[in-house]
Design a protein around this motif. Structure first.
Motif, PDB file in Angstrom:
ATOM      1  N   ASP A 149     -15.835   1.251 -15.242  1.00 22.88           N
ATOM      2  CA  ASP A 149     -15.793   2.688 -14.994  1.00 22.88           C
ATOM      3  C   ASP A 149     -14.773   3.084 -13.938  1.00 22.88           C
ATOM      4  OD1 ASP A 149     -17.864   3.561 -16.762  1.00 22.88           O
ATOM      5  OD2 ASP A 149     -19.282   2.551 -15.439  1.00 22.88           O
ATOM      6  N   LEU A 150     -14.596   2.195 -12.983  1.00 27.27           N
ATOM      7  CA  LEU A 150     -13.712   2.519 -11.863  1.00 27.27           C
ATOM      8  C   LEU A 150     -12.263   2.125 -12.115  1.00 27.27           C
ATOM      9  CD1 LEU A 150     -15.505   3.940 -10.112  1.00 27.27           C
ATOM     10  CD2 LEU A 150     -16.226   1.802  -9.087  1.00 27.27           C
ATOM     11  N   ARG A 151     -12.086   1.148 -12.923  1.00 30.18           N
ATOM     12  CA  ARG A 151     -10.751   0.630 -13.197  1.00 30.18           C
ATOM     13  C   ARG A 151      -9.719   1.704 -13.520  1.00 30.18           C
ATOM     14  NH1 ARG A 151      -8.961  -4.478 -14.938  1.00 30.18           N
ATOM     15  NH2 ARG A 151      -6.716  -4.443 -14.655  1.00 30.18           N
ATOM     16  N   PRO A 152     -10.048   2.624 -14.435  1.00 25.71           N
ATOM     17  CA  PRO A 152      -9.062   3.651 -14.800  1.00 25.71           C
ATOM     18  C   PRO A 152      -8.577   4.458 -13.605  1.00 25.71           C
ATOM     19  CG  PRO A 152     -10.932   3.698 -16.298  1.00 25.71           C
ATOM     20  CD  PRO A 152     -11.285   2.736 -15.210  1.00 25.71           C
ATOM     21  N   ILE A 153      -9.470   4.681 -12.665  1.00 22.55           N
ATOM     22  CA  ILE A 153      -9.080   5.457 -11.488  1.00 22.55           C
ATOM     23  C   ILE A 153      -8.089   4.672 -10.644  1.00 22.55           C
ATOM     24  CG2 ILE A 153      -9.928   6.496  -9.360  1.00 22.55           C
ATOM     25  CD1 ILE A 153     -12.558   7.014 -10.921  1.00 22.55           C
ATOM     26  N   GLN A 154      -8.364   3.382 -10.490  1.00 28.38           N
ATOM     27  CA  GLN A 154      -7.424   2.562  -9.742  1.00 28.38           C
ATOM     28  C   GLN A 154      -6.077   2.487 -10.467  1.00 28.38           C
ATOM     29  OE1 GLN A 154      -7.581  -1.580  -9.291  1.00 28.38           O
ATOM     30  NE2 GLN A 154      -7.483  -1.527  -7.061  1.00 28.38           N
ATOM     31  N   ASP A 155      -6.150   2.439 -11.785  1.00 29.74           N
ATOM     32  CA  ASP A 155      -4.914   2.373 -12.561  1.00 29.74           C
ATOM     33  C   ASP A 155      -4.022   3.576 -12.288  1.00 29.74           C
ATOM     34  OD1 ASP A 155      -5.532  -0.052 -13.627  1.00 29.74           O
ATOM     35  OD2 ASP A 155      -6.289   0.717 -15.529  1.00 29.74           O
ATOM     36  N   GLU A 156      -4.644   4.731 -12.122  1.00 28.23           N
ATOM     37  CA  GLU A 156      -3.849   5.916 -11.811  1.00 28.23           C
ATOM     38  C   GLU A 156      -3.088   5.739 -10.503  1.00 28.23           C
ATOM     39  OE1 GLU A 156      -5.997   9.645 -11.919  1.00 28.23           O
ATOM     40  OE2 GLU A 156      -7.059   8.979 -13.726  1.00 28.23           O
ATOM     41  N   TYR A 157      -3.791   5.274  -9.508  1.00 24.73           N
ATOM     42  CA  TYR A 157      -3.127   5.011  -8.232  1.00 24.73           C
ATOM     43  C   TYR A 157      -2.025   3.970  -8.407  1.00 24.73           C
ATOM     44  CZ  TYR A 157      -6.440   7.674  -5.381  1.00 24.73           C
ATOM     45  OH  TYR A 157      -7.185   8.665  -4.813  1.00 24.73           O
ATOM     46  N   ASP A 158      -2.323   2.935  -9.180  1.00 24.36           N
ATOM     47  CA  ASP A 158      -1.335   1.881  -9.392  1.00 24.36           C
ATOM     48  C   ASP A 158      -0.062   2.434 -10.023  1.00 24.36           C
ATOM     49  OD1 ASP A 158      -2.936   0.030  -8.265  1.00 24.36           O
ATOM     50  OD2 ASP A 158      -3.477  -1.012 -10.120  1.00 24.36           O
ATOM     51  N   ASP A 159      -0.241   3.295 -11.010  1.00 25.54           N
ATOM     52  CA  ASP A 159       0.932   3.881 -11.660  1.00 25.54           C
ATOM     53  C   ASP A 159       1.784   4.641 -10.647  1.00 25.54           C
ATOM     54  OD1 ASP A 159       0.202   2.841 -14.054  1.00 25.54           O
ATOM     55  OD2 ASP A 159      -0.702   4.670 -14.834  1.00 25.54           O
ATOM     56  N   GLN A 160       1.089   5.353  -9.768  1.00 32.49           N
ATOM     57  CA  GLN A 160       1.780   6.083  -8.722  1.00 32.49           C
ATOM     58  C   GLN A 160       2.590   5.137  -7.831  1.00 32.49           C
ATOM     59  OE1 GLN A 160       0.098   8.741  -5.285  1.00 32.49           O
ATOM     60  NE2 GLN A 160      -1.240   8.922  -7.059  1.00 32.49           N
ATOM     61  N   ILE A 161       1.930   4.039  -7.464  1.00 34.51           N
ATOM     62  CA  ILE A 161       2.576   3.075  -6.576  1.00 34.51           C
ATOM     63  C   ILE A 161       3.792   2.437  -7.248  1.00 34.51           C
ATOM     64  CG2 ILE A 161       2.267   0.878  -5.362  1.00 34.51           C
ATOM     65  CD1 ILE A 161      -0.704   1.714  -4.998  1.00 34.51           C
ATOM     66  N   ILE A 162       3.616   2.092  -8.518  1.00 36.23           N
ATOM     67  CA  ILE A 162       4.726   1.511  -9.261  1.00 36.23           C
ATOM     68  C   ILE A 162       5.903   2.481  -9.304  1.00 36.23           C
ATOM     69  CG2 ILE A 162       5.492   0.810 -11.564  1.00 36.23           C
ATOM     70  CD1 ILE A 162       2.517  -0.167 -11.945  1.00 36.23           C
ATOM     71  N   ALA A 163       5.585   3.735  -9.583  1.00 37.28           N
ATOM     72  CA  ALA A 163       6.639   4.746  -9.642  1.00 37.28           C
ATOM     73  C   ALA A 163       7.370   4.835  -8.302  1.00 37.28           C
ATOM     74  CB  ALA A 163       6.048   6.099 -10.017  1.00 37.28           C
ATOM     75  N   LEU A 164       6.620   4.698  -7.230  1.00 33.34           N
ATOM     76  CA  LEU A 164       7.251   4.789  -5.914  1.00 33.34           C
ATOM     77  C   LEU A 164       8.099   3.569  -5.599  1.00 33.34           C
ATOM     78  CD1 LEU A 164       4.420   6.576  -3.968  1.00 33.34           C
ATOM     79  CD2 LEU A 164       6.822   7.285  -4.039  1.00 33.34           C
ATOM     80  N   TYR A 165       7.617   2.406  -5.967  1.00 27.48           N
ATOM     81  CA  TYR A 165       8.446   1.211  -5.801  1.00 27.48           C
ATOM     82  C   TYR A 165       9.744   1.385  -6.590  1.00 27.48           C
ATOM     83  CZ  TYR A 165       5.231  -2.004  -3.351  1.00 27.48           C
ATOM     84  OH  TYR A 165       4.440  -2.625  -2.433  1.00 27.48           O
ATOM     85  N   ALA A 166       9.601   1.876  -7.809  1.00 28.61           N
ATOM     86  CA  ALA A 166      10.787   2.097  -8.643  1.00 28.61           C
ATOM     87  C   ALA A 166      11.728   3.097  -7.974  1.00 28.61           C
ATOM     88  CB  ALA A 166      10.369   2.595 -10.023  1.00 28.61           C
ATOM     89  N   ALA A 167      11.132   4.156  -7.427  1.00 25.08           N
ATOM     90  CA  ALA A 167      11.948   5.163  -6.740  1.00 25.08           C
ATOM     91  C   ALA A 167      12.660   4.547  -5.536  1.00 25.08           C
ATOM     92  CB  ALA A 167      11.070   6.330  -6.293  1.00 25.08           C
ATOM     93  N   TRP A 168      11.966   3.676  -4.851  1.00 25.40           N
ATOM     94  CA  TRP A 168      12.573   3.003  -3.695  1.00 25.40           C
ATOM     95  C   TRP A 168      13.770   2.168  -4.147  1.00 25.40           C
ATOM     96  CZ3 TRP A 168      13.217  -2.193  -2.485  1.00 25.40           C
ATOM     97  CH2 TRP A 168      13.636  -2.461  -1.175  1.00 25.40           C
ATOM     98  N   LEU A 169      13.591   1.458  -5.236  1.00 28.32           N
ATOM     99  CA  LEU A 169      14.686   0.636  -5.752  1.00 28.32           C
ATOM    100  C   LEU A 169      15.894   1.495  -6.111  1.00 28.32           C
ATOM    101  CD1 LEU A 169      12.531  -1.776  -7.914  1.00 28.32           C
ATOM    102  CD2 LEU A 169      14.112  -2.515  -6.122  1.00 28.32           C
TER     103      LEU A 169
END
Lengths: 217, 217
Positions: free
Chosen positions: A137-157
């Motif tokens: 039940d909680l996994r999807p919520i964490q996934d949203e945060y993860d996507d955000q983090i990935i996007a930010l790492y990508a933006a940093w690159l």
DNA sequence: GACAAACGCGAATAATTAGTCGCATTCTTT
DNA sequence: AAAGAATGCGACTAATTATTCGCGTTTGTC
């Protein structure tokens, strides 16, 4: 009807009400403390409502005064962690981009140290993070945060190398996140000295990962 | 008493009986197929016994003819995967150790390709592996295999560099395993081309991780 | 084709757990 | 100190799900 309702409603995970009397805000703390302790004790299994209530010296009913469901309790614990990550990476994008290999190395190191600090400061709630990952039940919520983090790492690159292709940036972002996460979870379970050694290991890996994609002299 | 018994007995996870008639061995296959398909469909959540039975066109009772409990079904699926890993690494220790940087690079690459193949060949059961990791009852069993794998990676490192300290070898072993695993799970969820790119990324990371610890000319 | 063993069935059992609700207690306010 | 709001309680409800067991059916064997 109890169980499936909360699943169907797709969760109001916000706290049910703000505590209005002093005693009750202490109760909220007790609930969160109990949930944290139990999660840590049980490895990565999410504790039951009854167990949380007992540990907090409360009855089940009291839990539901402040939290709409069990998930909300764990999420409340994780929330600071989950949101501090994007903040920290975003801050590293605001500086002027590096121009040579040495400055670049410095930037990696800074991002690296900043993210490491988040892990160190939140070491005690890693079991909660792991429990959340393992909970359907909680996994999807964490996934949203993860996507955000990935996007930010990508933006940093792309901040460091503006000509970097989107696809590549996002692939490297995922790997930076996952490699960092996996290794730091390992590190936090060891002593501090080992943690530091692992940090060095990860930094080398990060550098090896991204260097070929940053056209430097 | 149903649930906790199996927990207390600390699990006989072996198949309850060997099928003796031809029809029944087909049934075992149907059960395993159903469990696999359902686990894949539901992301990483372990399917219920009822769901498995229904999907296999059987009744719950029939499941228990061949498996002592639900966990045993998933474990049976994962077993080939879990055991092929140690085999493959062990085989890479039997060759004569490399003597220079180039030969060493080749050895890393070979180990790398061999482990990669295991992931590719077992791509469909990755969801099962993830489900097992997220299941409190099954996790300890996977951990045992993991410890074995870590020990073998460490042994491989000491095979390549016999003077390498035990502690360092085991630390690097954990990181090799976890980094490889994390990245390959990502890779398998993408298309084949991306998987290959990620493989290159991981190979660079592995090399960066271990090279400093192998005194080469 | 008859007999026993193997197999398949699914209703019933029992454990576990999330969430509710009406009553009891404590606090705040006036 | 009295009223009313907030809080706390915990027995109860209801959902879910793993596992069993006795009975009917199929299969292999002689």
């Amino acid at each position: 009807m109890k169980r499936s309702l909360s699943r169907e409603t797709r969760m109001a995970l916000e706290p049910r009400k703000q505590p209005r009397q002093e005693r009750s805000s202490k109760v909220v703390d007790r609930i969160l403390d109990a949930a944290l302790t139990l999660t840590r004790e049980q490895g990565t299994k999410t504790p039951t409502t009854l167990a949380i209530a007992r540990r907090a010296g409360l009855s089940v009913g009291s839990l539901y005064q402040y939290f709409p469901n069990k998930e909300a309790i764990l999420l409340d614990l994780a929330r600071r962690w989950l949101s501090s990550f994007p903040e920290v990476i975003a801050r590293r994008i605001e500086v002027t981009p590096p121009t040579n290999r040495d400055e670049f190395r410095q930037e990696v190191r800074k991002l690296f140290i900043d993210t490491s600090r988040i892990y160190l400061e939140n070491a005690t709630l890693m079991p909660v993070i792991e429990a959340i990952s393992g909970n359907a039940d909680l996994r999807p919520i964490q996934d949203e945060y993860d996507d955000q983090i990935i996007a930010l790492y990508a933006a940093w690159l792309q901040h460091v190398n503006p000509t970097l292709d989107d696809k590549i940036a996002s692939r490297l972002g995922v790997l930076m996140m996952d490699v960092g996460h996996a290794c730091r979870l390992v590190g936090l379970k060891r002593d501090r000295k080992t943690y530091d050694l692992i940090e060095d290991d990860v930094e080398r890996m990060w550098l090896a990962l991204v260097t070929p994609y940053l056209n430097l002299d």
